[in-house]
Enzyme design. Structure first.
Site, PDB file in Angstrom:
ATOM      1  N   GLU A  13       0.798  -1.229   0.000  1.00  0.00           N
ATOM      2  CA  GLU A  13       0.000   0.000   0.000  1.00  0.00           C
ATOM      3  C   GLU A  13       0.824   1.268   0.000  1.00  0.00           C
ATOM      4  O   GLU A  13       0.532   2.189  -0.762  1.00  0.00           O
ATOM      5  CB  GLU A  13      -0.941   0.056   1.224  1.00  0.00           C
ATOM      6  CG  GLU A  13      -2.240  -0.689   1.071  1.00  0.00           C
ATOM      7  CD  GLU A  13      -2.070  -2.169   1.270  1.00  0.00           C
ATOM      8  OE1 GLU A  13      -0.954  -2.565   1.653  1.00  0.00           O
ATOM      9  OE2 GLU A  13      -3.018  -2.924   1.041  1.00  0.00           O
ATOM     10  N   HIS A  45     -11.015  -4.578  10.115  1.00  0.00           N
ATOM     11  CA  HIS A  45     -11.726  -4.299   8.875  1.00  0.00           C
ATOM     12  C   HIS A  45     -12.903  -3.371   9.088  1.00  0.00           C
ATOM     13  O   HIS A  45     -13.737  -3.222   8.203  1.00  0.00           O
ATOM     14  CB  HIS A  45     -12.238  -5.602   8.241  1.00  0.00           C
ATOM     15  CG  HIS A  45     -11.171  -6.388   7.548  1.00  0.00           C
ATOM     16  ND1 HIS A  45     -10.311  -7.211   8.211  1.00  0.00           N
ATOM     17  CD2 HIS A  45     -10.821  -6.450   6.244  1.00  0.00           C
ATOM     18  CE1 HIS A  45      -9.472  -7.766   7.338  1.00  0.00           C
ATOM     19  NE2 HIS A  45      -9.756  -7.327   6.142  1.00  0.00           N
TER      20      HIS A  45
END
Lengths: 437, 404
Positions: free
Chosen positions: B140, B209
């Site tokens: 990322e 998440h």
């Protein structure tokens, strides 16, 4: 033969080189001597890939070899004709001027810093000029350079005027970044210098992105003549950082036109590269990702230039990235605030004896490329440029209050809508820099 | 193309949620369609021109309230529009912008061949190729940085975080380079990047998440943040974000991707800086965004039955706040309730409370009430998860207390 780097395989030999000119390195382990550029002999038996002609050969092997096959080939060709030099007179003078500019500028920075003209963290490049000059002088204006906080000389080599860099250091509005960046954030859109980054490693993905754009232009936008190359400079400390590895992977995966140049000066502030890295031979990390890894003597601008030609050529031809480890040394501390007490004076002396500017001067004079007078003229010219840049920076105005809010957003509507229903950037106070945002 | 000013579509385009949900995937607490909701969209020029191009055009935006009669007239004058799900609206916006400008490209994990983990980029790789819809390795920080470098050198990338939470790994690049680089370069380089992805509390996805990164990113100078909540504003905000020369972070919500709505056939782009009037009212201003909009609207139904008249505003622009729309509402109702999914500490609600207090203190009859999620890592167990997030019943209670 198609000029291509073969993956470098170091052949370790016990002990140090035969005929090694320099005294053994500080750390006496076998590892260290291997690391310090002793990549062993090339399998073909060519003893020296030193690119110094007769005079150097007379003195024996240089302890650091460039392991490029291309350089080796050049050397083999050259042995048949001793008048075949690596550079022309014009090139030699260009290289000399660039390195002297870098050195003089950094020395001036130190002076100005101690006189209180610039503040903060200033990281000087003295001693490493061969890397910057060796690579950047081969680039076109459209090629991109990404650097770190030690970026003054990269900016100068890329063509940013000394005035603009000095002004930026003084924090004046005429600086290349309007005084908003400072020593560690040199940017120039005109010269495609994409920074100047304070955190190590964070410039490497930016460089990868610039290389991606070049590939995109060629393949998606169908600009078939787009062969822009990006060169990313960073240090040995960065080579233990995740972003380095992630970008090596992506660059090799997509064959991006990028050259990763490691300026291995053996020290990350006070942390010796050997104490921080499990395998200090950084060039080896290239083949692990599927790209050539090359080690070169970063104190010799001609060697660097030969390796750079090949690496940049590879990228331009679309053959993908290269990892080049330049063994170099910074003569000063990490920054002007660094007392530099940890480094062994003997080590410093050893590298001072390999001053790249002195070496190039010697090469130029010994090979009659130019006269002493011509070199002196260059030095004088640089002195004048330096004086002019300091005068210019001194005379330049400080940024006014109105500059405060101007560049936060490319589109100043990003400051939003105020209670009165107007965009905040429409507030007259906005241009004065006193608007409430 | 004539500038058709959409004042809303009335009942025909109300979100009809009950039929279109994949009930296994999303189960929102309310079942009936919101036909009684006053359809009120922020007015937007639909002639393809970006509203935000001219501040003059903004004046057209003010009257977002449509009564039923007006909206009926507007409906008959305009084309019927087409129905789609929120993720399809995002895809439509993305595809239109990619068709329009070849510099627009997408990069992220599984955006290409897989079509995106929430199908936002489905089919795009086939159409535009593997380089324009780039499948990245799992890195990322580096691919976000790569996107920023590409933006600096002339492309307009959209970086997808497979889950917004993953972008925590990209924080270095987002903060230092995305936000600050335009400034530190003295304005030389612009970063027209869009960073988008699903976030928010889902259905028992676990703590990592279920994060709300808007609260972490809001302090970064130089970025804009928007949150979409309906197919209509999802498409409009996506297009606006792509066209903006500023770096924009577009927050989507994991549970909202299957919302269905009828959106205009004509091209439209929304303003990044404006809030959306969802339901005009008189008694209390309820400010919300993203998924909590639906909890608020469900609570609104209950409140209306109890005789209250809440004004509901979807702030949409998380940074900067649209203090004009919000301010006008506060001046009308004098009571503010903020309902958000961020944590109590340092969330968007906290910032909004401060901003309203600072600017409209004189107009408040009561202290601002801010309902946020608990400062708790989102638990896996369904019951616990439910209690960390604001529920409609709490909203009803809060309004009742506020309006005493």
């Amino acid at each position: 033969m198609s000029a291509a780097f073969s993956s470098v395989r170091a052949i370790r030999r016990p002990g140090s080189f035969a005929g090694e000119k320099h005294s053994p390195p500080v750390a006496s382990s076998k590892f260290a001597s291997d690391f310090l550029g002793c990549a062993g002999r090339l399998p073909f038996g060519a003893l020296s890939v030193s690119i110094r002609p007769r005079s150097a050969r007379r003195r024996g092997l240089s302890s650091v070899v460039a392991v490029s096959d291309v350089v080796k080939e050049k050397k083999l060709k050259r042995s048949s004709s001793s008048s075949d030099l690596l550079i022309t007179k014009e090139e030699g003078l260009e290289l000399y001027e660039d390195m002297v500019l870098g050195r003089t500028f950094e020395d001036m920075c130190a002076q100005m810093y101690y006189r209180g003209k610039m503040f903060g963290f200033v990281h000087l490049y003295n001693g490493q000029e061969a890397v910057s000059t060796g690579f950047i002088k081969l680039l076109k204006q459209e090629d991109c350079v990404v650097s770190t906080y030690r970026d003054h000389v990269h900016a100068l080599s890329k063509g940013v005027p000394a005035r603009a860099v000095m002004s930026e250091l003084f924090g004046k509005t005429t600086g290349c970044c309007r005084g908003q960046g400072g020593s560690m954030h040199m940017f120039s859109k005109e010269h495609n210098l994409l920074g100047g980054f304070a955190f190590i490693g964070e410039g490497i993905p930016i460089a990868t992105g610039a290389a991606f754009t070049s590939k995109y232009r060629r393949e998606v936008l169908k600009e078939s003549d787009c062969d822009h190359v990006t060169v990313a400079f960073f240090g040995d400390g960065t080579c233990n950082n995740g972003q380095f590895y992630e970008c090596l992977n992506m660059a090799a995966l997509w064959k991006l036109p990028i050259v990763f140049v490691v300026e291995n000066n053996l020290w990350a502030i006070g942390m010796s590269h050997l104490r921080a890295t499990s395998d200090p031979q950084i060039w080896k990390k290239g083949p692990a990702f599927g790209m050539p890894g090359v080690h070169v003597d970063g104190m010799d601008v001609l060697k660097v230039r030969e390796v750079a030609k090949e690496a940049i050529g590879r990228a331009r031809r679309g053959e993908g990235p290269t990892l080049v480890e330049c063994e170099t040394y910074r003569f000063r501390g990490h920054s002007l605030a660094d007392p530099d007490e940890l480094r062994d004076p003997a080590e410093k002396a050893r590298y001072a004896a390999r001053d790249p500017i002195v070496a190039l001067k010697k090469y130029i004079l010994e090979n009659n490329l130019a006269s002493e007078a011509e070199l002196k003229a260059i030095e004088k010219k640089i002195d004048e440029i330096m004086e002019d840049s300091v005068d210019f920076a001194d005379a330049s105005p400080l940024p006014p209050r109105s500059q405060l809010l101007e560049n936060v957003f490319a589109d100043p509507k990003g400051f939003g809508i105020g209670p009165d229903g107007r965009y905040r950037c429409e507030d007259p106070k906005f241009t004065e820099g006193t608007a409430h945002v | 193309m004539a500038a058709a000013i959409f004042q809303g579509f009335g009942a025909s385009t109300a979100l009809s949620l009950s039929k279109s949900f994949d009930s296994k995937r999303v189960k929102l607490p309310f079942g009936r369609s919101l036909s009684e909701r006053r359809a009120s969209f922020v007015v937007v020029r639909s002639d393809g021109r970006v509203v935000s191009d001219s501040c003059r055009a903004r004046k057209l935006v003010t009257h977002a309230v449509a009564t039923k009669a007006d909206s009926a007239a507007a409906t008959s004058a305009s084309k019927p529009g087409h129905e789609l799900l929120l993720f399809e609206a995002l895809q439509e916006g993305l595809e239109e912008e990619m068709d329009r400008d070849p510099h627009v490209c997408v990069m992220g994990e599984d955006v290409g061949h897989y079509g995106g983990s929430y199908k936002v980029t489905k089919g795009l790789a086939k159409k535009f190729g593997d380089l324009r819809v780039l499948d990245t390795p799992i890195a990322e920080n580096s691919f976000t940085g790569m996107g920023i470098g590409a933006a600096m050198t002339g492309l307009r990338p959209i970086v997808e975080g497979m889950n917004m939470g993953f972008l925590l790994l990209a924080y270095n690049q987002i903060s230092n380079n995305c936000g600050m680089l335009h400034y530190t370069s003295g304005g030389q380089f612009k970063i027209p990047i869009v960073i988008r992805g699903p976030g928010g509390v889902g259905r028992q996805l676990g703590a990592e998440h279920s994060q709300r990164l808007e609260s972490y990113f809001q302090s970064i100078p130089g970025i804009q943040m928007v949150a979409c909540s309906t197919p209509y504003n999802a498409k409009g905000l996506m297009k606006a974000a792509i066209r903006s020369d500023n770096p924009v972070i577009l927050f989507e919500h994991v549970l909202l991707y299957n919302l269905k709505e009828r959106i205009p056939d004509e091209e439209y782009v929304l303003s990044l800086e404006e809030a959306e009037m969802v339901r005009p009212g008189e008694h209390v201003t309820i400010l919300t965004y993203s998924r909590m909009r639906y909890h608020v609207m469900q609570a609104a139904k209950t409140l209306v039955n109890k005789g209250y008249d809440p004004e509901v505003i979807d702030i949409r622009s998380l940074k900067p706040f649209d203090l004009h729309t919000i301010g006008n509402s506060v001046k009308k109702t004098h009571r503010v309730l903020i309902v958000e999914e961020c944590m109590r500490t340092g969330g968007i609600g906290a910032s909004l409370t401060a901003a309203i207090n600072e600017n409209f203190h004189d107009y408040l009859d009561a202290p601002i009430v801010c309902l946020s999620s608990q400062d708790v890592p989102t638990p896996y167990a369904g019951t616990l998860e439910e209690w960390t997030v604001v529920q409609p019943a709490q909203i009803v209670t809060a309004v009742e207390q506020l309006c005493q």
